[in-house]
Design an enzyme around this catalytic site. Structure first.
Site, PDB file in Angstrom:
ATOM      1  N   ASP A   1       0.851  -1.178   0.000  1.00  0.00           N
ATOM      2  CA  ASP A   1       0.000   0.000   0.000  1.00  0.00           C
ATOM      3  C   ASP A   1       0.898   1.243   0.000  1.00  0.00           C
ATOM      4  O   ASP A   1       2.129   1.149   0.114  1.00  0.00           O
ATOM      5  CB  ASP A   1      -0.938  -0.017   1.214  1.00  0.00           C
ATOM      6  CG  ASP A   1      -2.236   0.732   0.958  1.00  0.00           C
ATOM      7  OD1 ASP A   1      -2.235   1.671   0.131  1.00  0.00           O
ATOM      8  OD2 ASP A   1      -3.259   0.392   1.575  1.00  0.00           O
TER       9      ASP A   1
ATOM     10  N   GLU B   1     -10.615   6.564   4.795  1.00  0.00           N
ATOM     11  CA  GLU B   1      -9.638   5.912   5.667  1.00  0.00           C
ATOM     12  C   GLU B   1      -9.738   6.411   7.113  1.00  0.00           C
ATOM     13  O   GLU B   1     -10.826   6.530   7.671  1.00  0.00           O
ATOM     14  CB  GLU B   1      -8.234   6.053   5.057  1.00  0.00           C
ATOM     15  CG  GLU B   1      -8.146   5.403   3.683  1.00  0.00           C
ATOM     16  CD  GLU B   1      -6.730   5.269   3.158  1.00  0.00           C
ATOM     17  OE1 GLU B   1      -5.803   5.027   3.948  1.00  0.00           O
ATOM     18  OE2 GLU B   1      -6.555   5.389   1.930  1.00  0.00           O
TER      19      GLU B   1
END
Length: 664
Positions: free
Chosen positions: A312, A518
């Site tokens: 990521d 997020e």
């Protein structure tokens, strides 16, 4: 004279020899450049020609903001990405995207071996970074449709819009199983139920194409220039962190991990997914970006995944606490764990220097580098990018096309879940009449495309208002749907006295969450954003009302439920607001079913179907279905009892009763 002739002859011979050598090199047959050769042969041929520097370069993914054609060439960079909101220009056109990406690609093609790069982007609910693109509902809404075939068509449409901008690789789908709605990424999850998440992986077939029956298990597949390489994420357990804290620790045994969080990865691999992204989170205290047993042992070994594993964004930096406190160790741990491509995305020289040092010092074996590059090249050859490295403008009209917007509208109406319809079952409010004297539309979310789309839209965190992209707000959809003589009054936060005195036929209240992505979305309270509760009280206390919740997860609604006549979970529907009015006014019926449990209070969390303390406000699978003439309540009372089975039992009992009555 003789000496001059001799020198001339020597120069002629040397020149001819040099010409012969250059011609021989030019004519050298390179298997990796021959599309007729098997992919495996091409991979091995190219790998054998690469230097260590070229191999490591292929393992690097950098953000577009630091990429140049010269950097692509000189460092043999394997991939470029756009982070959330990273675009060539504000309101960039498809042509702007194609031109930018082709310039980077020309740099890659000018390198010694001419290995093309792949450009990646988050396309998590349509091509969501691109102005005018079709924005589909977020995954939580798609899970409520229970329609894998719809997901496949959405994948196909998304692939076309992404390819239209010159991009062949998407960081989608997210196949997290969100077990706690306090998690800020819960809307990226299709369901709390791993079975539903498994079914929704059919979106991969739409994105990549249907894998041939002759394909070997675990081998990536991309069907052609109108398809993209997909990325299943985030491996593994990202949706199970304690209290739903983003990037935190998932505490669960191996059996639980495999039975809850792993099944969708197995399905994705079986469908030929090209890449898999590793999660920021930890499993029982160990960072996933450093977990050799799960990445190399289980994913690549047990599950036979042959595509490449990608980190990521700055994911390896977070292996240490605090992040980036020992970058060389982070590089070592991540590569040895089995990650093949690193989303750096800025510090590419530091990563390249550290990895080169670790290989030359034999801390990381060359064989591990070869494994990583072999997987990356396999995906690139499978995509056909060696034969067609440069994009053209042939698909630009696909971006935001009417056909795709119609598909998104269909997805919206199938995703909506009707939670309440009437204060009594004998007096349903929905469907609403289109012909009315005066209608109130209230709430902060009725006329705000940004709130309607949610995070990961145009920018990472989303946008405010109606200028971020092109779409139809719920207010605009209402105006387009009702009778031309119906008066629409729109007030975000009307006073109670005004509502009481204005003689509205009914009111539509649209409230919910503001946009987030997020960690910014982590919430311990899960409350409707102000002034939403006040709007519900003022409006629904004075006139018949339907409340539409725009949110990425269930929110606290129990305190207001008695005031509300009808309640609709609309999730984050995207740009096509007319999908909401399609069902609100009865042109289509409500069919959506909750893909996750709607709790009473946050003190109950985490609470998922099957838990011993299961006591929801609306259970998993709940959804009232409607048509123009009927209302049918559908509830999954428990994991083992299906609504249709209850219906069948009732029918059987009624038939038995009638039979006995007639016989007597």
């Amino acid at each position: 004279m003789w000496l001059r002739r001799r020198d001339a002859l020597v120069h002629l011979v040397m020149g001819l020899a040099l010409l012969w050598t250059s011609m021989a090199v030019a004519k050298e047959y390179m298997k990796y450049k021959d599309p007729k050769e098997p992919v495996g042969v091409r991979v091995e041929d190219l790998l054998s020609r690469m230097t260590l520097e070229e191999k490591i370069g292929q393992m690097v993914q950098i953000d577009r903001t630091v990429a140049t054609p010269h950097i692509m060439r000189d460092y043999s960079i394997g991939s470029v990405l756009s982070g959330g909101g990273s675009t060539p220009l504000p309101h960039a056109s498809a042509e702007d995207w194609v031109n930018m990406i082709n310039e980077f690609q020309k740099g890659s093609l000018s390198s010694r071996l001419g290995i093309p790069m792949i450009y990646g982007i988050d396309a998590v609910h349509g091509h969501n970074n691109v102005y005018k693109a079709t924005i589909f509902p977020h995954n939580i809404g798609l899970g409520a449709t229970r329609d894998p075939e719809l997901l496949q068509r959405i994948g196909d449409a998304t692939a076309l819009e992404v390819r239209a901008t010159g991009i062949p690789y998407v960081f989608a789908p997210c196949i997290a199983v969100c077990r706690d709605p306090r998690w800020g990424r819960c809307y990226e999850s299709y369901s709390e139920d791993p079975k539903i998440v498994q079914e929704m992986t059919d979106i991969i077939i739409g994105l990549q194409g249907k894998i041939p029956n002759s394909s070997f298990r675990g081998v990536p597949y991309v069907a052609g220039r109108n398809k993209v390489a997909a990325c299943a994420k985030h491996f593994v357990g990202d949706g199970g962190t304690t209290k739903g804290v983003n990037e935190n620790n998932t505490v669960i045994n191996m059996h639980g991990l495999v039975s809850i969080h792993m099944p969708a990865y197995i399905d994705s691999i079986n469908k030929g997914v090209s890449t898999i992204m590793v999660s920021y989170s930890s499993w029982n205290g160990q960072k996933m970006h450093a977990n050799h047993n799960l990445i190399t042992g289980f994913l690549k070994g047990t599950l036979k995944f042959k595509g490449f594993v990608i980190s990521d964004w700055e994911g390896i930096d977070k292996i240490t606490t605090p992040p980036d406190s020992n970058y060389t160790y982070s590089v070592q741990a991540a590569i040895l764990a089995g990650i093949d491509m690193i989303m750096v995305p800025y510090n590419y020289t530091g990563f390249i220097d550290d990895l080169t040092y670790l290989v030359k010092k034999k801390v990381i074996p060359v064989e591990r580098i070869d494994d990583a590059v072999r997987r990356i090249l396999l995906v690139k050859f499978t995509m056909g990018i060696f034969e067609n490295p440069l994009a053209d403008l042939s698909l630009v009209d696909e971006v935001g096309s009417q056909a795709h917007r119609d598909l998104a509208r269909e997805a919206v109406r199938k995703s909506l879940v009707l939670l309440k319809n009437g204060k009594t079952t004998d007096d349903p409010l929905l469907p609403l009449p289109k012909k009315a004297s005066k209608v109130l539309v209230a709430g902060s979310h009725a006329d705000n495309l940004g709130y309607q789309c949610g995070g990961w839209t145009i920018s990472w965190q989303g946008f405010d208002g109606n200028n971020g992209t092109i779409g139809t707000t719920i207010l605009d959809a209402i105006k387009l749907t009702v009778d031309k003589n119906t008066e629409i009054i729109h007030l975000e936060n009307p006073a109670g006295d005004y509502v009481k005195s204005s003689k509205f036929d009914y009111a539509i209240v649209v409230v919910g969450e503001y946009h987030y992505a997020e960690t910014a979305g982590d919430s311990p309270t899960l409350e409707i954003e102000d002034p939403g509760p006040n709007v519900i009280a003022n409006v629904c206390g004075a006139v018949k009302c339907v409340v539409i919740i725009i949110s990425g997860r269930p929110l606290v609604v129990q305190p207001y439920i008695s005031l509300i006549d009808a309640l609709v979970a609309a999730w984050l529907p995207g740009t096509e607001g007319r999908g909401v009015t399609d069902v609100l006014f009865g042109d289509y019926g409500f069919t959506g079913k909750l893909s996750r449990t709607w709790f009473k209070t946050v003190d109950q969390l985490p609470m998922n179907v099957g838990d011993s303390h299961y006591d929801p406000l609306f259970p998993f699978g709940f959804g009232i279905t409607t048509s123009k003439t009927t209302v049918v309540r559908s509830v999954s009372a428990s994991p083992g009892v299906r609504p249709h089975m209850i219906t069948l039992m009732i029918i059987v009992l009624i038939n038995l009763y009638l039979t006995v009555t007639l016989l007597s």
